[in-house]
Enzyme design. Structure first.
Site, PDB file in Angstrom:
ATOM      1  N   LYS A  73     -23.911  10.666  27.017  1.00  0.00           N
ATOM      2  CA  LYS A  73     -23.478   9.386  26.446  1.00  0.00           C
ATOM      3  C   LYS A  73     -24.596   8.349  26.546  1.00  0.00           C
ATOM      4  CE  LYS A  73     -19.583   6.085  26.780  1.00  0.00           C
ATOM      5  NZ  LYS A  73     -18.332   5.772  27.501  1.00  0.00           N
ATOM      6  N   SER A 148     -14.184   5.020  24.934  1.00  0.00           N
ATOM      7  CA  SER A 148     -15.462   4.715  24.306  1.00  0.00           C
ATOM      8  C   SER A 148     -16.388   5.922  24.168  1.00  0.00           C
ATOM      9  CB  SER A 148     -16.180   3.630  25.122  1.00  0.00           C
ATOM     10  OG  SER A 148     -16.454   4.096  26.447  1.00  0.00           O
ATOM     11  N   SER A 172     -11.840   6.165  29.038  1.00  0.00           N
ATOM     12  CA  SER A 172     -12.840   6.449  28.008  1.00  0.00           C
ATOM     13  C   SER A 172     -13.349   7.882  27.971  1.00  0.00           C
ATOM     14  CB  SER A 172     -14.036   5.500  28.161  1.00  0.00           C
ATOM     15  OG  SER A 172     -13.666   4.199  27.799  1.00  0.00           O
TER      16      SER A 172
END
Length: 481
Positions: A73, A148, A172
């Site tokens: 990420k 997210s 997330s």
């Protein structure tokens, strides 16, 4: 679909090299990426160089992750690889160090193939708040992937990589895992170092793994866990073998179903799938009882005060002075700050900075931030009470399946409520996993298993028992057929 163990055996037996596996992975990303937009950056040259070095050194037969490609990420910093947190504010940030979790990936001889898309600074639940692109659900290009960590989830769901890292502040990792039909683990707070994770809510953030099956997830968690002197919130609790209970039966384990997790606001079809999953675990010998977590209904309100307050503090450093975006039409120092932040941050980030600044301001601190902290303690006490008698807590991961792109991005409150079931876990610092447990209207449904602090092994034990006796994890997205 290959498991990490199957690939490891091929690497050890020299049926395939790390370089060949990396080349194959990069080719797969190129062929599938256009449909989902999982990646912000594909690090082809670095990945091939790393794989070649691993082959020259030789695959360690005792290291199951050696030579395995992974995606990371984009809020986890990577030395000499642009790290943006999907924000215009950091569009050109080239870190001079690695996050501790990335150092651990390198120590395990893993190959980083790219940085994945996300909601800007991890603020959002649909990966529509990225400054650069919108990621699509791996099952339906018209649906959100969750957030997210939407890019990390879809990269795994679309079989571009078998493993990825995300971060979880209020759901997330688990929510996009649910929306995309993969396994996502949010570990106990302190289990993994946060050093090098671009901070959103410092008392809530935790890095964790995505995978296509439970055992692979446990292997990756083991590789990135452990105490880190560079992170004052990392725990000195010993790292166990997270796979040690996988394969053991679950007879006699006590699992709690909070009635609040099946109340108003939860889609009826999702409820049915999760209740059927609970019955299945009961048929495997688990004891299932209904319990109450009475303060969980305040979780969303508490979270958005605490997380936004911490965000407003953490994001002060992005000021247009030292690095990142700097406005050009400036006449004085105040312009540098105001215009750079106004132009560099997206709407959702600015909204949360304002909310957090208000909650911490003189005259409102006691009414909002302090009160939120007190209710957080009550939420933690609820969990502690249940865990006196039960081994795990079970419920849906998200109130619904993935919704249409564009439908909630202009309604922040509706999007905040989508984290209703995951937020309390972060507030209490507990571990939680989402695993595939059914489908509604052709879209995956995730089941959330919540454990006691530092008891990820029991979560993996039950998740693996469910996975071994069902086929939900074998269902694959149809958009690539």
């Amino acid at each position: 679909m290959a498991t990490i163990k199957e690939l490891h055996d091929k690497l050890v037996n020299k049926e395939i090299s790390a370089l060949e596996l990396t080349q194959e992975t990069l080719a797969g990303i190129k062929s599938r990426e256009d449909k989902v937009d999982s990646f912000l950056l594909i690090t082809e040259d670095e990945a091939l160089a790393t794989a070649k070095a691993i082959d020259e050194k030789g695959i360690d037969a005792s290291n199951i992750l050696a030579g395995i490609p992974i995606a990371v990420k984009d809020n986890i910093v990577t030395k000499d690889i642009i790290t943006t947190a999907a924000s215009k504010m950091l569009y050109n940030f080239n870190p001079i160090y690695n996050a501790s979790s990335v150092d651990k990936l390198h120590a395990s001889d893993m190959v980083i193939v790219g940085k994945t898309n996300m909601d800007e600074f991890a603020m959002g639940g649909s990966t529509e708040n990225s400054a650069f692109k919108t990621t699509k659900n791996a099952w339906d290009e018209t649906k959100v992937p969750g957030g997210s960590s939407g890019g990390s989830a879809t990269a795994v769901a679309s079989n571009q990589v078998l493993l990825s890292l995300g971060s979880d502040t209020g759901g997330s990792i688990r929510q996009p895992a649910s929306f995309n039909g993969v396994v996502g683990m949010k570990p106990t707070y302190g289990r993994i170092s946060r050093f090098g994770l671009i901070a959103f809510g410092s008392s809530l953030d935790q890095i964790g793994p995505f995978s296509q099956n439970v055992e692979d997830n446990a292997h990756l968690l083991g590789a990135i866990s452990g105490y880190d002197a560079k992170d004052s919130t990392s725990s000195k609790v010993e790292v166990p073998d997270f796979t040690s209970k996988i394969g053991k039966d679950i007879k006699g384990l006590k699992i709690a179903l909070p009635k609040e997790y099946f109340g108003p606001g939860i889609d009826e079809k999702v409820k049915e799938q999760i209740q059927a999953a609970a019955k299945h675990l009961e048929s495997l010998g688990a004891i299932i009882d209904e319990v109450s977590l009475p303060h969980s209904k305040y979780g969303v309100a508490v979270y958005y005060i605490i997380a936004s307050s911490e965000a407003s503090s953490n994001l002060q450093r992005f000021d247009g002075i030292r690095y990142g975006y700097r406005a050009e039409d400036i006449e004085n120092l105040e312009d540098v700050y105001v215009k750079s932040r106004s132009q560099g941050f997206g709407e959702e980030v600015k909204r949360r900075i304002m909310l957090g600044t208000f909650s911490l301001s003189s005259g409102y601190y006691d009414a909002y931030f302090k009160k939120a902290g007190q209710v957080r303690t009550l939420i933690m006490d609820d969990f502690a009470k249940v865990f006196e008698d039960y081994d795990l807590i079970l419920g849906p991961t998200a109130p619904s399946v993935a919704y249409d792109l564009g439908t909630q991005s202009h309604d922040p409150v509706a999007m905040y409520l989508a984290d209703l079931l995951t937020i309390p876990v972060n507030l209490a610092g507990l571990p939680g996993i989402s695993i595939p447990a059914g489908s509604v209207d052709g879209l995956p449904v995730g089941m959330q298993l919540i454990g006691k602090a530092f008891d990820e092994e029991t979560i993996y034990q039950v998740a693996a028992a469910f996975e071994a006796t069902t086929d939900f994890h074998k269902n694959k997205p149809v958009i690539f057929e």
